[in-house]
Design a protein around this motif. Structure first.
Motif, PDB file in Angstrom:
ATOM      1  N   LEU A 103       3.835   1.576  -5.401  1.00 28.82           N
ATOM      2  CA  LEU A 103       5.186   1.434  -4.859  1.00 28.82           C
ATOM      3  C   LEU A 103       6.260   1.786  -5.877  1.00 28.82           C
ATOM      4  CD1 LEU A 103       3.428  -0.452  -2.902  1.00 28.82           C
ATOM      5  CD2 LEU A 103       5.593  -1.623  -2.459  1.00 28.82           C
ATOM      6  N   ASP A 104       5.913   1.715  -7.159  1.00 29.62           N
ATOM      7  CA  ASP A 104       6.898   1.946  -8.209  1.00 29.62           C
ATOM      8  C   ASP A 104       6.857   3.370  -8.768  1.00 29.62           C
ATOM      9  OD1 ASP A 104       7.590  -0.762  -7.967  1.00 29.62           O
ATOM     10  OD2 ASP A 104       6.031  -1.345  -9.406  1.00 29.62           O
ATOM     11  N   THR A 105       5.959   4.213  -8.276  1.00 24.27           N
ATOM     12  CA  THR A 105       5.783   5.539  -8.872  1.00 24.27           C
ATOM     13  C   THR A 105       6.787   6.575  -8.368  1.00 24.27           C
ATOM     14  OG1 THR A 105       4.236   6.258  -7.147  1.00 24.27           O
ATOM     15  CG2 THR A 105       3.296   5.145  -9.079  1.00 24.27           C
ATOM     16  N   LYS A 106       7.366   6.350  -7.185  1.00 22.61           N
ATOM     17  CA  LYS A 106       8.261   7.314  -6.529  1.00 22.61           C
ATOM     18  C   LYS A 106       7.556   8.628  -6.188  1.00 22.61           C
ATOM     19  CE  LYS A 106      12.340   5.473  -8.894  1.00 22.61           C
ATOM     20  NZ  LYS A 106      13.524   5.793  -9.741  1.00 22.61           N
ATOM     21  N   ALA A 107       6.205   8.575  -6.152  1.00 19.58           N
ATOM     22  CA  ALA A 107       5.448   9.797  -5.878  1.00 19.58           C
ATOM     23  C   ALA A 107       4.171   9.528  -5.096  1.00 19.58           C
ATOM     24  CB  ALA A 107       5.104  10.495  -7.199  1.00 19.58           C
ATOM     25  N   PHE A 108       4.137   8.388  -4.347  1.00 17.70           N
ATOM     26  CA  PHE A 108       2.909   7.966  -3.659  1.00 17.70           C
ATOM     27  C   PHE A 108       3.316   7.433  -2.281  1.00 17.70           C
ATOM     28  CE2 PHE A 108      -1.465   6.153  -5.068  1.00 17.70           C
ATOM     29  CZ  PHE A 108      -1.979   6.262  -3.799  1.00 17.70           C
ATOM     30  N   TRP A 109       2.688   7.986  -1.207  1.00 16.98           N
ATOM     31  CA  TRP A 109       2.928   7.543   0.168  1.00 16.98           C
ATOM     32  C   TRP A 109       1.581   7.097   0.730  1.00 16.98           C
ATOM     33  CZ3 TRP A 109       5.257  11.305  -2.392  1.00 16.98           C
ATOM     34  CH2 TRP A 109       6.631  11.503  -2.257  1.00 16.98           C
ATOM     35  N   GLY A 110       1.537   5.916   1.383  1.00 15.33           N
ATOM     36  CA  GLY A 110       0.231   5.527   1.877  1.00 15.33           C
ATOM     37  C   GLY A 110       0.156   4.233   2.643  1.00 15.33           C
ATOM     38  N   TYR A 111      -1.052   3.664   2.618  1.00 12.80           N
ATOM     39  CA  TYR A 111      -1.458   2.563   3.483  1.00 12.80           C
ATOM     40  C   TYR A 111      -2.231   1.555   2.644  1.00 12.80           C
ATOM     41  CZ  TYR A 111      -4.144   0.540   7.492  1.00 12.80           C
ATOM     42  OH  TYR A 111      -4.730  -0.277   8.423  1.00 12.80           O
ATOM     43  N   MET A 112      -1.928   0.287   2.840  1.00 11.47           N
ATOM     44  CA  MET A 112      -2.690  -0.796   2.227  1.00 11.47           C
ATOM     45  C   MET A 112      -3.567  -1.397   3.329  1.00 11.47           C
ATOM     46  SD  MET A 112       0.439  -2.526   0.033  1.00 11.47           S
ATOM     47  CE  MET A 112      -0.594  -3.832  -0.649  1.00 11.47           C
ATOM     48  N   PRO A 113      -4.776  -0.910   3.489  1.00  8.10           N
ATOM     49  CA  PRO A 113      -5.586  -1.292   4.656  1.00  8.10           C
ATOM     50  C   PRO A 113      -6.077  -2.734   4.642  1.00  8.10           C
ATOM     51  CG  PRO A 113      -6.884   0.015   3.137  1.00  8.10           C
ATOM     52  CD  PRO A 113      -5.492   0.035   2.610  1.00  8.10           C
ATOM     53  N   LEU A 114      -6.111  -3.355   3.466  1.00  5.78           N
ATOM     54  CA  LEU A 114      -6.632  -4.721   3.398  1.00  5.78           C
ATOM     55  C   LEU A 114      -5.647  -5.753   3.916  1.00  5.78           C
ATOM     56  CD1 LEU A 114      -8.384  -4.483  -0.083  1.00  5.78           C
ATOM     57  CD2 LEU A 114      -9.345  -4.052   2.196  1.00  5.78           C
ATOM     58  N   CYS A 115      -4.362  -5.372   3.986  1.00  6.78           N
ATOM     59  CA  CYS A 115      -3.364  -6.312   4.498  1.00  6.78           C
ATOM     60  C   CYS A 115      -2.507  -5.704   5.615  1.00  6.78           C
ATOM     61  CB  CYS A 115      -2.465  -6.800   3.373  1.00  6.78           C
ATOM     62  SG  CYS A 115      -1.561  -5.499   2.524  1.00  6.78           S
ATOM     63  N   GLY A 116      -2.780  -4.470   6.031  1.00  9.29           N
ATOM     64  CA  GLY A 116      -2.064  -3.867   7.146  1.00  9.29           C
ATOM     65  C   GLY A 116      -0.610  -3.561   6.854  1.00  9.29           C
ATOM     66  N   ARG A 117      -0.342  -2.819   5.782  1.00 10.04           N
ATOM     67  CA  ARG A 117       1.022  -2.431   5.443  1.00 10.04           C
ATOM     68  C   ARG A 117       1.044  -0.962   4.997  1.00 10.04           C
ATOM     69  NH1 ARG A 117       2.287  -7.645   1.566  1.00 10.04           N
ATOM     70  NH2 ARG A 117       2.242  -9.237   3.205  1.00 10.04           N
TER      71      ARG A 117
END
Length: 356
Positions: A264-278
């Motif tokens: 979240l802090d890299t400003k270069a990563f888009w994605g999904y946290m599948p273990l918590c649904g976010r």
């Protein structure tokens, strides 16, 4: 030597695909010239009686000593060579009569490949060749370029673009004409990049399995070995082990992403946290999305570009979680980040995207 055609054989003719209705007279048998002439629309014909040719036309000039005019003698000679007239019921509904020599059991196609060293592959294929068999032939013809490809798609681009997608269907069922130009699309497989990973991530299984165990608590990212800026790409990640719901981040990242920073802090990563649904994106966005997951669940990732604009979606065990992000531009790489304790995932770069 080509085997003789039989009634009900599927054939290819100058008029397209058809089924042989009447196999005609066998090669070597005489066909009455009068019959041949009339089949061609000649009402006068040239009659043959006891081996002598007689012309029934009313022209007085130009006849030879045996009574055949020069015009009809040439016509008769030409007709006598056409001794294998057959009748074919065309797939488009018509019925035609033609020389058996014009019937074929195979067609030639040219396939342009859009992977590796882009080439044009000419192939001769039997009419009964299935699409699955044709793809196998193409993989063999592609040689070394075929080692790292998957998800082959064969396209007939003329008129309405048609994907030849059913492996058991034949060239005839798709009405592919002789000399057709086809397009073969394929994805290039990839693995996790040994040269673009955090120090605590260990790769195994030919670079498909990534593991972080022991060491300090901290985020470690690894990128895939393939760059994506156009087209459509799908891959899957199986969750092997984890401890905490923030242990796994899955998505896409820029090449210059910080491999040791929270995604979240890299400003270069888009994605999904599948273990918590976010889902998450720059500059630190985090919101509810998708479903929570557990060990052995499989997360699918789909990145699709249209006119240079990328859309990122995720799947859980084949169920579409919906579009996560759109308006992505530039070049991206598959990415995961592992966090706490012992975390492990396994990549499947050859996975087929779900239908929905």
């Amino acid at each position: 030597m080509q085997a003789a055609f039989k009634e009900n054989d599927t054939v290819y003719t100058p008029y397209g695909y058809g089924v042989l209705v009447n196999a005609g007279k066998k090669s070597g048998e005489n066909v009455n010239s009068e019959e041949v002439g009339k089949s061609e629309g000649n009402e006068n014909g040239v009659k043959t009686t006891n081996g002598e040719e007689k012309c029934s036309c009313k022209e007085e000039n130009g006849h030879t000593s045996n009574g055949v005019c020069s015009m009809h003698k040439k016509q008769s000679s030409s007709q006598d060579q056409q001794v294998n007239l057959v009748t074919v019921k065309m797939r488009w509904g018509g019925i035609v009569s033609l020389d058996e020599k014009l019937l074929r059991r195979e067609i030639k196609v040219n396939i342009k490949t859009f992977f590796g060293a882009r080439t044009k592959i000419p192939l001769s294929a039997d009419l009964s060749t299935t699409i699955g068999q044709l793809k196998t032939m193409l993989i063999e013809a592609a040689g070394d370029d075929s080692k790292n490809i998957c998800n082959l798609r064969l396209i007939y681009p003329m008129g309405v673009i048609t994907e030849l997608s059913v492996p058991s269907n034949t060239l005839e069922s798709y009405q592919i004409p002789d000399g057709a130009n086809l397009v073969l699309l394929a994805q290039t497989t990839f693995a996790w990049d040994e040269g673009k990973k955090g120090d605590e991530i260990k790769l195994s299984n030919n670079g498909l399995t990534a593991n972080k165990s022991g060491g300090d608590v901290g985020f470690q990212t690894v990128l895939g070995s393939i760059a994506m800026s156009s087209g459509r790409r799908y891959w899957e990640i199986k969750i092997d082990k984890f401890v905490d719901e923030e242990d796994l981040f899955i998505g896409v990242a820029k090449r210059d992403v910080d491999l040791n920073l929270r995604p979240l802090d890299t400003k270069a990563f888009w994605g999904y946290m599948p273990l918590c649904g976010r889902k998450f994106a720059p500059p630190g966005e985090l919101c509810e999305y998708g479903f929570s997951s557990k060990v052995n669940d499989v997360i699918g990732v789909l990145l699709e570009f249209k006119q240079g604009i990328g859309t990122l979606s995720f799947y859980k065990n084949g169920t579409n979680c919906g579009i996560a992000y759109t308006n992505l531009t530039g070049t991206f790489y598959p990415a995961i980040s592992l966090y706490y304790g012992e975390v492990q995932i396994t990549l499947d770069p050859r996975a087929q995207p779900p239908l929905s």
